[in-house]
Design an enzyme around this catalytic site. Sequence first.
Site, PDB file in Angstrom:
ATOM      1  N   HIS A 160       0.814  -1.182   0.099  1.00 14.48           N
ATOM      2  CA  HIS A 160       0.045  -0.175  -0.052  1.00 14.48           C
ATOM      3  C   HIS A 160       1.172   1.300  -0.153  1.00 14.48           C
ATOM      4  CE1 HIS A 160      -3.640   2.264   1.164  1.00 14.48           C
ATOM      5  NE2 HIS A 160      -2.718   3.014   1.834  1.00 14.48           N
ATOM      6  N   GLU A 161       1.736   1.377   0.850  1.00 11.52           N
ATOM      7  CA  GLU A 161       2.745   2.435   1.124  1.00 11.52           C
ATOM      8  C   GLU A 161       3.553   2.631  -0.094  1.00 11.52           C
ATOM      9  OE1 GLU A 161       1.725   4.576   3.036  1.00 11.52           O
ATOM     10  OE2 GLU A 161       0.609   3.276   4.364  1.00 11.52           O
ATOM     11  N   HIS A 170       1.692   4.874  -2.641  1.00 10.81           N
ATOM     12  CA  HIS A 170       1.885   6.100  -2.275  1.00 10.81           C
ATOM     13  C   HIS A 170       3.181   6.908  -2.667  1.00 10.81           C
ATOM     14  CE1 HIS A 170      -1.862   6.905  -0.222  1.00 10.81           C
ATOM     15  NE2 HIS A 170      -1.798   5.764   0.743  1.00 10.81           N
ATOM     16  N   GLU A 224      -5.011   7.714  -2.811  1.00 15.76           N
ATOM     17  CA  GLU A 224      -5.355   6.292  -2.384  1.00 15.76           C
ATOM     18  C   GLU A 224      -5.745   5.383  -3.549  1.00 15.76           C
ATOM     19  OE1 GLU A 224      -6.160   4.900   0.889  1.00 15.76           O
ATOM     20  OE2 GLU A 224      -4.523   6.138   1.318  1.00 15.76           O
TER      21      GLU A 224
HETATM   22 CO    CO Z   1      -3.117   5.294   2.160  1.00 13.79          CO
END
Ligand code: CO
Length: 508
Positions: free
Chosen positions: A272-273, A276, A302
């Site tokens: 997830h990170e 980003h 997101e």
């Molecule tokens: Co996030």
Amino acid sequence: MTSVQSEKLEKLHAIDRECIHLEQIASLLHWDQETYLPEMGAEDRSDQLALMEGIYHERFTSPEIGKLLAELGSTSDNPRGDEKLPDIERDFLRVVRKEYDKAVKLPNEFVIAMAKAEGLSQAAWVKARKENDFPSFLPHLVKMIDFAKQGAVYWGYTGNPYDGLLDIYEPGMDSAAIDAVFIPLRERLSVLLKDISSKPAPDVSFLSRGYDTSVQAKFNEELMKKLGFDTRRGRLDVSAHPFTIELGSEDVRITTRYFSDLLFSAIFSTIHECGHAFYEMSIPKELRGTSIGCGASMGVHESQSRFWENVLGRSLPFWETFFPLIKKHFPKELADVSVEKFYQAANEAKPSLIRVEADEVSYCLHIILRFELEKKLFSGELDPADLPGVWRQRMKEIIGVEPETDSDGVLQDTHWSGGMFGYFPSYALGNLYGLQFYEKIKSDIPNFSAGADKDNFAQLHAWLNDNIYVWGRRLEPPELLKKVTGQKLGSDAFLNYIETKYRGIYRL
Ligand code: CO
């Protein structure tokens, strides 16, 4: 562009660069606070951060910025300024004007009073959540709602103040546009979740077999590099809550957290990170270090993190590629686990009370519940005192479970205690944008597969680069969506993806 204009632009850019540097310095203090700061260092650190915030605010609200913006033709009604300026500079002016107006339109006394109330409100929330005592938090919540309403008035929103708040996190979006996609989302996801609940749950017992966290760390480091994370320009550390933070134009940090009895926690946080971080790391050089050198919005950010985590990271082709790697690190623990079993466990869906623990199917439902309540709190249809009861009732109707305590219900999230109303929808919008982008990826890259792009996902990175990263914050989310997909915001792409995937996994 005249030479006078280019001189003024240069001045504005110099101030902007300074502000970004001040922000990055504060970010470094913050990153350290969340990763390595010894316990006793906390008090000084909070003073240091407050000082930095003050210096930043002073610099960013200096009348010189207002003067330069005006001289370049940028006003609240025409934020992009003089038509003869290059497009990239006009996009820059639009963002600076909007941020500047937001900062200077709030009177100083108001900002100070709000900051004080926020501190008290957050402390009251921590206590109320621990003691399951909503009534003790209620007066603070009422105050935070009033501050948010008043802020929207200062910013000049005349309709429902909630639309003004949404614009902070998701520029260009309003509650009508969000309603149009959340209603079908709520209806179809509720049905799917109900259908899934009638089926046997996958076997996830192998996930808690005691996975050495230092071995997990090695696997995560290896995995992020294979996804394309350049460790000369960033690093992975450990914190209580995973996050991504940009400390410089060549320095993007991510964090994760390891639990020996929850194998997936670190893996999916790391992926997830990474999503980003890829976004921040890949902004074009000429935009980096300026106010348009970051992601388009919370929601678009997101869309990237959730796409990597869920659409790719929880897919079968992805694990067909990476399962042998994790098995090499945990040969004993995973000896009797097949890749199919691993994939099914990564996609377990079940109605749950807590948003941050929710799966891909129910996550949006948690957000929709909060959006409905926020909207009614700001239109005056819902009295904050009635929140706990309405929360329980809507949870039962939408997700099918009802919390026994307010701590597991209306008190679970920190956002409202901090006055962050209008933030929640971004999370769900990210899912929708992500799948709309993915449809385009699949039509632009024939036979795209999350497992086949073995060369550090070079093909995918190139697409994201050309279509998303290249814009930085130059476009607002609706414009970006239109530019990339030719479409408006919609829920079909996400719903079709999720229904196909979960009907397959649960044999519905
Ligand atoms: Co996030």
